[in-house]
Design an enzyme around this catalytic site. Structure first.
Site, PDB file in Angstrom:
ATOM      1  N   GLN A  45      56.355  40.458  30.183  1.00 15.63           N
ATOM      2  CA  GLN A  45      57.751  40.020  30.306  1.00 15.63           C
ATOM      3  C   GLN A  45      58.202  40.155  31.754  1.00 15.63           C
ATOM      4  O   GLN A  45      59.313  39.772  32.095  1.00 15.63           O
ATOM      5  CB  GLN A  45      58.655  40.879  29.418  1.00 15.63           C
ATOM      6  N   ASN A  46      57.336  40.722  32.579  1.00 14.63           N
ATOM      7  CA  ASN A  46      57.740  41.011  33.950  1.00 14.63           C
ATOM      8  C   ASN A  46      57.580  39.786  34.839  1.00 14.63           C
ATOM      9  O   ASN A  46      56.576  39.077  34.746  1.00 14.63           O
ATOM     10  CB  ASN A  46      56.911  42.163  34.511  1.00 14.63           C
ATOM     11  N   HIS A  96      58.053  35.303  30.563  1.00 12.72           N
ATOM     12  CA  HIS A  96      59.421  35.211  31.090  1.00 12.72           C
ATOM     13  C   HIS A  96      59.446  34.583  32.490  1.00 12.72           C
ATOM     14  O   HIS A  96      60.447  34.685  33.190  1.00 12.72           O
ATOM     15  CB  HIS A  96      60.080  36.592  31.140  1.00 12.72           C
ATOM     16  N   GLY A 110      55.848  50.105  28.270  1.00 13.69           N
ATOM     17  CA  GLY A 110      57.090  50.073  29.050  1.00 13.69           C
ATOM     18  C   GLY A 110      58.047  48.957  28.698  1.00 13.69           C
ATOM     19  O   GLY A 110      58.648  48.345  29.575  1.00 13.69           O
ATOM     20  N   THR A 111      58.212  48.710  27.409  1.00 14.86           N
ATOM     21  CA  THR A 111      59.226  47.717  27.021  1.00 14.86           C
ATOM     22  C   THR A 111      60.154  48.322  25.971  1.00 14.86           C
ATOM     23  O   THR A 111      59.702  49.017  25.056  1.00 14.86           O
ATOM     24  CB  THR A 111      58.590  46.396  26.531  1.00 14.86           C
ATOM     25  N   ASN A 113      55.562  54.611  26.243  1.00 14.79           N
ATOM     26  CA  ASN A 113      56.938  54.557  26.732  1.00 14.79           C
ATOM     27  C   ASN A 113      57.366  55.985  27.058  1.00 14.79           C
ATOM     28  O   ASN A 113      56.714  56.944  26.653  1.00 14.79           O
ATOM     29  CB  ASN A 113      57.866  53.951  25.654  1.00 14.79           C
ATOM     30  N   ALA A 123      53.804  55.774  32.002  1.00 16.55           N
ATOM     31  CA  ALA A 123      52.623  54.955  31.727  1.00 16.55           C
ATOM     32  C   ALA A 123      51.544  55.130  32.796  1.00 16.55           C
ATOM     33  O   ALA A 123      50.354  55.055  32.487  1.00 16.55           O
ATOM     34  CB  ALA A 123      53.020  53.484  31.631  1.00 16.55           C
TER      35      ALA A 123
HETATM   36  P1  OAD Z   1      63.915  47.352  29.633  1.00 19.35           P
HETATM   37  O1  OAD Z   1      64.614  47.776  30.867  1.00 19.35           O
HETATM   38  O2  OAD Z   1      64.740  46.845  28.517  1.00 19.35           O
HETATM   39  O3  OAD Z   1      63.030  48.550  29.072  1.00 19.35           O
HETATM   40  C1  OAD Z   1      62.172  49.281  29.904  1.00 19.35           C
HETATM   41  C2  OAD Z   1      61.460  50.310  29.047  1.00 19.35           C
HETATM   42  O4  OAD Z   1      60.513  50.969  29.870  1.00 19.35           O
HETATM   43  C3  OAD Z   1      62.380  51.384  28.452  1.00 19.35           C
HETATM   44  O5  OAD Z   1      62.106  51.502  27.059  1.00 19.35           O
HETATM   45  C4  OAD Z   1      61.989  52.658  29.214  1.00 19.35           C
HETATM   46  O6  OAD Z   1      62.059  53.822  28.375  1.00 19.35           O
HETATM   47  C5  OAD Z   1      60.554  52.366  29.576  1.00 19.35           C
HETATM   48  N1  OAD Z   1      60.074  53.061  30.782  1.00 19.35           N
HETATM   49  C6  OAD Z   1      60.753  53.336  31.925  1.00 19.35           C
HETATM   50  N2  OAD Z   1      59.957  53.946  32.819  1.00 19.35           N
HETATM   51  C7  OAD Z   1      58.728  54.068  32.223  1.00 19.35           C
HETATM   52  C8  OAD Z   1      57.479  54.619  32.644  1.00 19.35           C
HETATM   53  N3  OAD Z   1      57.294  55.164  33.862  1.00 19.35           N
HETATM   54  N4  OAD Z   1      56.444  54.570  31.768  1.00 19.35           N
HETATM   55  C9  OAD Z   1      56.597  54.029  30.531  1.00 19.35           C
HETATM   56  N5  OAD Z   1      57.753  53.493  30.093  1.00 19.35           N
HETATM   57  C10 OAD Z   1      58.809  53.511  30.928  1.00 19.35           C
HETATM   58  O7  OAD Z   1      62.820  46.250  30.077  1.00 19.35           O
HETATM   59  P2  OAD Z   1      62.041  45.179  29.186  1.00 19.35           P
HETATM   60  O8  OAD Z   1      61.744  45.694  27.834  1.00 19.35           O
HETATM   61  O9  OAD Z   1      60.917  44.692  30.006  1.00 19.35           O
HETATM   62  O10 OAD Z   1      64.039  39.344  30.984  1.00 19.35           O
HETATM   63  O11 OAD Z   1      63.134  44.030  29.088  1.00 19.35           O
HETATM   64  C11 OAD Z   1      62.810  42.803  28.489  1.00 19.35           C
HETATM   65  C12 OAD Z   1      63.479  41.671  29.229  1.00 19.35           C
HETATM   66  O12 OAD Z   1      64.871  41.936  29.365  1.00 19.35           O
HETATM   67  C13 OAD Z   1      63.023  41.489  30.654  1.00 19.35           C
HETATM   68  O13 OAD Z   1      61.817  40.744  30.763  1.00 19.35           O
HETATM   69  C14 OAD Z   1      64.152  40.734  31.288  1.00 19.35           C
HETATM   70  C15 OAD Z   1      65.346  41.384  30.603  1.00 19.35           C
HETATM   71  O14 OAD Z   1      66.379  40.509  30.293  1.00 19.35           O
HETATM   72  C16 OAD Z   1      64.132  38.447  32.013  1.00 19.35           C
HETATM   73  O15 OAD Z   1      64.470  38.739  33.139  1.00 19.35           O
HETATM   74  C17 OAD Z   1      63.816  37.046  31.639  1.00 19.35           C
END
Ligand code: OAD
Length: 233
Positions: free
Chosen positions: A90-91, A108, A175-176, A201, A219
């Site tokens: 998604q990154n 994405h 990490g999502t 996560n 991660a």
């Molecule tokens: P989020 O910001 O929603 O979630 C990030 C996740 O990563 C959270 O659950 C954190 O707990 C976790 N996290 C943070 N640091 C971490 C680490 N060091 N190791 C493991 N996990 C960690 O991001 P996404 O789920 O990627 O779309 O968000 C999905 C989409 O929402 C993105 O692609 C973006 C946004 O709207 C677009 O820009 C098109």
């Protein structure tokens, strides 16, 4: 040993590379309204502002370097002998590529591309794109949109990704937050088709009943260790 593996990555895998996530307390969506910069309506309403936002983000992401979690995927892809390892991300950053990962699907979009809304031609550039940018294929002006999938648009590569989800035997989410559809349904789809599911996560995510196993922590620390053990089995 499993067969094919699908890894779904989210912003958390890049957090240790210094890139802010979206929904954590220091996240990108804390400083910006999604409705202003991440919807197709926002783009039609105010393309200049949306271009400015992604041109700035592009500068930040261009200099970022992959961390041990990205690199562990490369290792897994090189050493895993029981099937293919695909990365569905998604990154919009390019850290999977920088780490040497293969079989990457940017569902994405990606920050260093723009797509012509007139002829669908895609350009790749780390330079700024704005409403003055001319499409090199059809010559249209003010039609180059950041090749980022905004809310209200279809995901990219979904035909291929669907096939991978149906076939894989191990689904790994890294990490999502599981806040965004449809990527947040992938774990369940693979489970229906018989895959084992595991998430990495900082903490268990909201749809955590889709995962057989949760590995909590950064991660960059937990995933390389997991790969080490997976390759021993
Ligand atoms: P989020 O910001 O929603 O979630 C990030 C996740 O990563 C959270 O659950 C954190 O707990 C976790 N996290 C943070 N640091 C971490 C680490 N060091 N190791 C493991 N996990 C960690 O991001 P996404 O789920 O990627 O779309 O968000 C999905 C989409 O929402 C993105 O692609 C973006 C946004 O709207 C677009 O820009 C098109």
């Amino acid at each position: 040993m499993y067969g094919d593996i699908v890894i779904l990555s989210g912003a958390g895998i890049s957090a240790e590379s210094g890139i802010p996530t979206f929904r954590d307390s220091d996240g990108l969506w804390n400083n910006h309204r999604i409705e202003d910069v991440a919807t197709i309506e926002a783009y039609y309403r105010n393309p200049e502002m949306v271009h400015d936002f992604y041109n700035e983000l592009k500068k930040e992401l261009q200099n970022a370097e992959p961390n041990p979690a990205h690199k562990a995927i490369t290792r897994l892809q090189q050493e895993y002998k029981n099937g293919t390892v695909s990365v569905v991300t998604q990154n919009v950053d390019l850290l999977h590529e920088k780490a040497g990962n293969k079989n990457i699907y940017h569902i994405h979009g990606q920050i260093n591309q723009a797509v012509c809304m007139n002829c669908a031609h895609v350009i790749t550039t780390w330079g700024d794109v704005d409403t003055q940018t001319v499409c090199p294929q059809c010559g249209a002006v003010a039609m180059m949109k950041p090749n980022i999938v905004f809310f209200g648009e279809n995901l990219l590569y979904m035909d291929k990704v669907d096939a991978l989800l149906h076939k894989c035997k191990l689904f790994i989410a890294i990490g999502t937050s599981g806040a965004v559809y449809p990527a947040n349904t992938f774990a369940r789809i693979t489970k229906y088709h018989g895959a084992d599911t595991i998430e990495f996560n900082l903490h268990a995510t909201v749809n955590n009943y889709d995962f057989d196993k949760h590995v909590m922590g950064k991660a960059g620390e937990t995933f390389p260790e997991y790969v080490e053990n997976l390759l021993k089995v």
